[in-house]
Write a protein that holds these residues in place. Sequence first.
Motif, PDB file in Angstrom:
ATOM      1  N   ARG A 147       0.874  -1.098   0.218  1.00 15.09           N
ATOM      2  CA  ARG A 147       0.069  -0.007  -0.002  1.00 15.09           C
ATOM      3  C   ARG A 147       0.744   1.311  -0.005  1.00 15.09           C
ATOM      4  NH1 ARG A 147      -5.330  -0.592   1.990  1.00 15.09           N
ATOM      5  NH2 ARG A 147      -5.575   1.663   1.908  1.00 15.09           N
ATOM      6  N   LEU A 148       0.384   2.278  -0.373  1.00 14.33           N
ATOM      7  CA  LEU A 148       1.169   3.644  -0.819  1.00 14.33           C
ATOM      8  C   LEU A 148       0.812   4.708   0.279  1.00 14.33           C
ATOM      9  CD1 LEU A 148       1.525   3.482  -4.677  1.00 14.33           C
ATOM     10  CD2 LEU A 148       3.208   2.804  -3.138  1.00 14.33           C
ATOM     11  N   PRO A 149       1.775   5.441   0.804  1.00  8.21           N
ATOM     12  CA  PRO A 149       1.415   6.661   1.099  1.00  8.21           C
ATOM     13  C   PRO A 149       1.363   7.873   0.351  1.00  8.21           C
ATOM     14  CG  PRO A 149       3.554   6.414   1.682  1.00  8.21           C
ATOM     15  CD  PRO A 149       2.967   5.100   0.729  1.00  8.21           C
ATOM     16  N   PHE A 150       0.792   8.876   0.632  1.00  5.48           N
ATOM     17  CA  PHE A 150       0.986  10.350   0.020  1.00  5.48           C
ATOM     18  C   PHE A 150       2.343  10.647  -0.137  1.00  5.48           C
ATOM     19  CE2 PHE A 150      -3.699  10.255   0.580  1.00  5.48           C
ATOM     20  CZ  PHE A 150      -4.274  10.539  -0.648  1.00  5.48           C
ATOM     21  N   GLU A 151       2.786  11.324  -1.110  1.00  4.13           N
ATOM     22  CA  GLU A 151       3.943  11.614  -1.287  1.00  4.13           C
ATOM     23  C   GLU A 151       4.559  12.668  -0.317  1.00  4.13           C
ATOM     24  OE1 GLU A 151       7.068  13.125  -4.842  1.00  4.13           O
ATOM     25  OE2 GLU A 151       5.063  12.896  -5.452  1.00  4.13           O
ATOM     26  N   GLY A 152       5.660  12.597   0.195  1.00  2.05           N
ATOM     27  CA  GLY A 152       6.209  13.626   1.268  1.00  2.05           C
ATOM     28  C   GLY A 152       5.725  13.523   2.751  1.00  2.05           C
ATOM     29  N   VAL A 153       4.627  12.316   2.881  1.00  2.00           N
ATOM     30  CA  VAL A 153       3.990  12.569   4.268  1.00  2.00           C
ATOM     31  C   VAL A 153       5.009  12.299   5.512  1.00  2.00           C
ATOM     32  CG1 VAL A 153       2.454  11.304   5.717  1.00  2.00           C
ATOM     33  CG2 VAL A 153       1.642  12.173   3.501  1.00  2.00           C
ATOM     34  N   ALA A 154       5.773  11.005   5.198  1.00  2.09           N
ATOM     35  CA  ALA A 154       6.720  10.724   6.342  1.00  2.09           C
ATOM     36  C   ALA A 154       7.684  11.898   6.621  1.00  2.09           C
ATOM     37  CB  ALA A 154       7.692   9.569   5.727  1.00  2.09           C
ATOM     38  N   GLU A 155       8.252  12.643   5.556  1.00  2.00           N
ATOM     39  CA  GLU A 155       9.218  13.629   5.839  1.00  2.00           C
ATOM     40  C   GLU A 155       8.593  14.823   6.609  1.00  2.00           C
ATOM     41  OE1 GLU A 155       8.903  12.145   2.896  1.00  2.00           O
ATOM     42  OE2 GLU A 155      10.570  11.109   2.489  1.00  2.00           O
ATOM     43  N   PHE A 156       7.592  15.327   6.077  1.00  2.00           N
ATOM     44  CA  PHE A 156       6.697  16.290   6.654  1.00  2.00           C
ATOM     45  C   PHE A 156       6.330  16.040   8.257  1.00  2.00           C
ATOM     46  CE2 PHE A 156       2.215  18.381   7.299  1.00  2.00           C
ATOM     47  CZ  PHE A 156       2.741  19.678   7.805  1.00  2.00           C
TER      48      PHE A 156
END
Length: 309
Positions: A147-156
Motif C-alpha cells: 500500500r502507498l502513502p501520499f508523497e512527502g508525508v513521512a518527511e513532513f
Amino acid sequence: MGYGNQNLIYLKGGVLENRPEFYSKATDKRRKNFRIMLSRYLSSPIPEMKVLITLGEEKFTTQTDDYGYFSAWIEPKQAFRAGWHQVTFSINDENEEICRVQGEFLIIGDKAEFGTISDIDDTILVSHATQLFKKFRLIMTKNAKTRLPFEGVAEFYKKLKGAENPFFYVSSSEWNLYEFLQDFFKVRNIPKGPFLLQEYKSGLRDLLFTGGGSHQHKQDKIKRLMTLLPNLKFILIGDSGQRDTEIYRQALHEFPNRILAVYIRKIGKKDDFDEKTTQEFKEKGVPLLLIENTEEAVAHAKKVGLVKD
C-alpha cells in the motif's frame, strides 16, 4: 499503544480467539492478501475475560466488555520519564498464565512544543475511502508492504515530530486493522504514535464497509486527548473526503487557543471550505488550509515556524 502524562495512563486492548499471526511480504500474491484481510474480520472477541496489567512492579486488573475490549485508566505510583515504556498484558486461568503479550505506552513530557493529531485514510494512506469499489480492491489485494502513502508525508511528519513532539492517529479504520497499520507505518518510516481507531467489527459486511459510520468517535477521542494533555497545543491534519473539517471545527470551539493549524488534504472535487467555516477559523486566528499536496502544508508550516529546514 497507550498514552498518558505523569499522573494518568490510558491503556486499551482486546481479547480474541481464532486470531492468526499476520506476516506480509511485498511479494505476496493477491490471494494471500485476500485471505489475511478476511481473517482479520472473522476472529471472535471474548467477553468477560480478566486481564492482568503489569507496569514495572505494579499490577492492575481489568475485564473485557461484551465486545472483547478492555480499557483502563492507570494511576501509577512510580514516575515514568517522557518517551515510550513497556507494559505487559496477561491472562490467567486458576493461577496459571495462559497468555502474555507486550504492549507500549507513550508518556508526553514538558519538552513537547505541540502535538499532532492526524487522520489516516486518504490523509496518510492512499485509500479511495469515498469510492467503494476502489477502496475494497485496495484493501483486499494489497498489504502493508505494497500500500502507498501520499508523497512527502513521512518527511513532513518527521519535521513536525522534531525531538519530543507526540503524534496521535485518530481514524475511522477499525481495530481489526491495527497490525496492518503498525506494519505500514514502520515500512514507510512514518513517526510512531498511538492509534485511536473505531471499535472492532466482525463479519463480511463490516469488511465491505470498513472505515464507515458517523465518525463521531473521532471527536470523542480528540476530546479525550486534549483533556488529558491540557497544556499541549495541537496541529490537526485530515482530508475533505469525510467529516474531518467539521470534527476539527468542533474542537476549535470546544478547546479555544489549543489549535495551531489545520491542514485538510483535498479529496475529490471539493474546491474550498464553506464561507461559515472559513470565517469561524479566521475569527479564532487558526490557519485552515485545503491542500492539493503535502508540499503546500510543509511550506505553510515553515512560514509560521512550526517546522524548520
